[in-house]
Enzyme design. Structure first.
Site, PDB file in Angstrom:
ATOM      1  N   SER A  50       0.822  -1.204   0.000  1.00  0.00           N
ATOM      2  CA  SER A  50       0.000   0.000   0.000  1.00  0.00           C
ATOM      3  C   SER A  50       0.859   1.257   0.000  1.00  0.00           C
ATOM      4  CB  SER A  50      -0.907   0.026   1.234  1.00  0.00           C
ATOM      5  OG  SER A  50      -0.131   0.242   2.402  1.00  0.00           O
ATOM      6  N   ASP A  83      -1.573  -1.027  -3.672  1.00  0.00           N
ATOM      7  CA  ASP A  83      -2.891  -0.812  -3.078  1.00  0.00           C
ATOM      8  C   ASP A  83      -3.062   0.626  -2.600  1.00  0.00           C
ATOM      9  OD1 ASP A  83      -5.414  -1.823  -2.281  1.00  0.00           O
ATOM     10  OD2 ASP A  83      -4.723  -1.983  -0.211  1.00  0.00           O
ATOM     11  N   HIS A  84      -4.253   1.171  -2.818  1.00  0.00           N
ATOM     12  CA  HIS A  84      -4.632   2.506  -2.332  1.00  0.00           C
ATOM     13  C   HIS A  84      -3.607   3.576  -2.681  1.00  0.00           C
ATOM     14  CE1 HIS A  84      -8.451   2.014  -0.307  1.00  0.00           C
ATOM     15  NE2 HIS A  84      -8.023   0.885   0.214  1.00  0.00           N
ATOM     16  N   ASP A 105      -6.637   5.252  -6.110  1.00  0.00           N
ATOM     17  CA  ASP A 105      -7.688   5.687  -5.201  1.00  0.00           C
ATOM     18  C   ASP A 105      -7.862   7.202  -5.270  1.00  0.00           C
ATOM     19  OD1 ASP A 105      -9.469   6.145  -3.199  1.00  0.00           O
ATOM     20  OD2 ASP A 105      -8.298   5.230  -1.591  1.00  0.00           O
ATOM     21  N   HIS A 177     -11.936  -0.513   7.055  1.00  0.00           N
ATOM     22  CA  HIS A 177     -10.528  -0.874   7.217  1.00  0.00           C
ATOM     23  C   HIS A 177     -10.136  -0.986   8.694  1.00  0.00           C
ATOM     24  CE1 HIS A 177     -10.095   0.808   3.028  1.00  0.00           C
ATOM     25  NE2 HIS A 177      -9.324  -0.251   2.945  1.00  0.00           N
ATOM     26  N   HIS A 205     -12.777  -4.532   0.219  1.00  0.00           N
ATOM     27  CA  HIS A 205     -11.759  -3.993   1.121  1.00  0.00           C
ATOM     28  C   HIS A 205     -12.251  -4.145   2.559  1.00  0.00           C
ATOM     29  CE1 HIS A 205      -9.008  -1.534  -1.632  1.00  0.00           C
ATOM     30  NE2 HIS A 205      -9.844  -2.166  -2.437  1.00  0.00           N
ATOM     31  N   SER A 208     -10.895  -7.911   6.917  1.00  0.00           N
ATOM     32  CA  SER A 208     -10.500  -8.426   8.235  1.00  0.00           C
ATOM     33  C   SER A 208     -11.636  -8.365   9.237  1.00  0.00           C
ATOM     34  CB  SER A 208      -9.298  -7.639   8.770  1.00  0.00           C
ATOM     35  OG  SER A 208      -8.157  -7.850   7.973  1.00  0.00           O
ATOM     36  N   ASN A 227      -9.470  -8.374  -0.135  1.00  0.00           N
ATOM     37  CA  ASN A 227      -8.281  -7.778   0.473  1.00  0.00           C
ATOM     38  C   ASN A 227      -8.250  -8.053   1.972  1.00  0.00           C
ATOM     39  OD1 ASN A 227      -8.141  -6.674  -2.083  1.00  0.00           O
ATOM     40  ND2 ASN A 227      -7.735  -4.594  -1.377  1.00  0.00           N
ATOM     41  N   THR A 230      -5.267  -6.369   8.180  1.00  0.00           N
ATOM     42  CA  THR A 230      -5.229  -6.313   9.646  1.00  0.00           C
ATOM     43  C   THR A 230      -5.297  -7.691  10.288  1.00  0.00           C
ATOM     44  OG1 THR A 230      -6.239  -4.111   9.612  1.00  0.00           O
ATOM     45  CG2 THR A 230      -6.359  -5.345  11.683  1.00  0.00           C
TER      46      THR A 230
END
Length: 285
Positions: A50, A83-84, A105, A177, A205, A208, A227, A230
């Site tokens: 990321s 990512d991002h 993003d 997130h 996204h 977790s 994705n 965490t």
């Protein structure tokens, strides 16, 4: 196998009605654990780096080259994903370093500016054969689209994909997130509507915060790229803490990082197996 096109990996998963894991790399041990778990599961995987991780290391190139080496040596297909990324310069650097996909993003901008910037990035990446993921609305945990009650509109999502030409779309369906509890409430009916309306693979996204049962149901409802970050940080850190608690005199970092890497690899194997077994068309109750 070797470093593999993200487009190939995602297309195969979508055609099979399965999920494909996109797992975050923070340091070399993460990349090694992800590859090892994928090899045990005999499943493809995407290594994600990321923009936040790039800021932590101060540069993209060292971790990117190490992760690419891990991917090239793996016995299963492994893609390398940025990512991002909010910086267009970072996207171009990733393309030059051999990343097989990027997630650009621009979701914090208004719709028109998001379309304009995403379209520009997509055009440049496609010239290099690089798969592009975008996001419509800001993903949760970042004070945006995954805040309580915020959801992606299927019609707007379809128009966004058509306007930008992106290859995958991250959507807001109830996740956030950086969750350490698994109590996110997903809108499975909306996932199914989005899957019907949007012609490209959907990306979840903030996974977790979703239970294993919820992840299975999300994949069966229409999610393809899943994705996870965490959750693996929790596994990694817990194993390191346990090792140090049991061995308080240890100072060799390889001891506790090795234990953490092994624990994460085991969890990767289990989760990738779950994603593969969650075939679309299965019961979604």
């Amino acid at each position: 196998m070797t470093l593999t096109s993200t487009g190939e990996i995602v297309a195969a998963a979508r055609a099979a009605g399965q999920g494909v894991g996109a797992l975050n790399v923070i340091q070399l041990e993460h990349a090694e654990a992800i590859a090892a778990g994928a090899e045990t599961a005999k499943r493809p995987v995407l290594l994600q780096i990321s923009e936040n991780c790039v800021r932590y290391h101060g540069a993209l190139r060292p971790l990117a080259l190490a992760s690419r080496a891990v991917a090239e040596a793996a016995a299963v297909p492994v893609g390398l994903h940025l990512d991002h990324a909010e910086s267009e310069d970072l996207v171009q650097e990733a393309v030059a370093l051999g990343f097989t996909s990027v997630m650009f993003d621009a979701s914090q901008l208004d719709y028109r500016d998001n379309v304009e910037r995403t379209t520009r990035v997509t055009s440049r990446c496609h010239e290099a054969g690089v798969f592009v993921e975008a996001e419509l609305g800001e993903v949760g945990g970042k004070d945006g689209a995954h805040a309580p009650g915020v959801r992606t509109d299927p019609e707007e999502a379809a128009l966004f994909v058509e306007a930008t030409g992106v290859d995958a779309l991250a959507v807001a369906v109830g996740t956030s997130h950086a969750m350490t509890s698994k109590d996110a409430a997903l809108d499975y009916d909306l996932i199914a509507e989005l899957q019907t309306a949007v012609p490209v693979p959907l990306v979840l996204h903030g996974s977790s915060g979703v239970s294993n049962e919820g992840l299975v149901r999300a994949i069966r409802s229409g999610m393809t790229k899943v994705n996870v970050a965490t959750h693996f940080n929790v596994v990694f850190t817990s194993a390191a803490r346990d090792y140090l608690a049991a061995n308080p005199d240890v100072v060799d970092t390889r001891k506790y990082l090795g234990a953490a890497r092994a624990a994460m690899a085991d969890e990767v194997q289990q989760l990738l197996t779950l994603f593969a077994e969650a075939r679309r068309g299965g019961r979604v109750s």
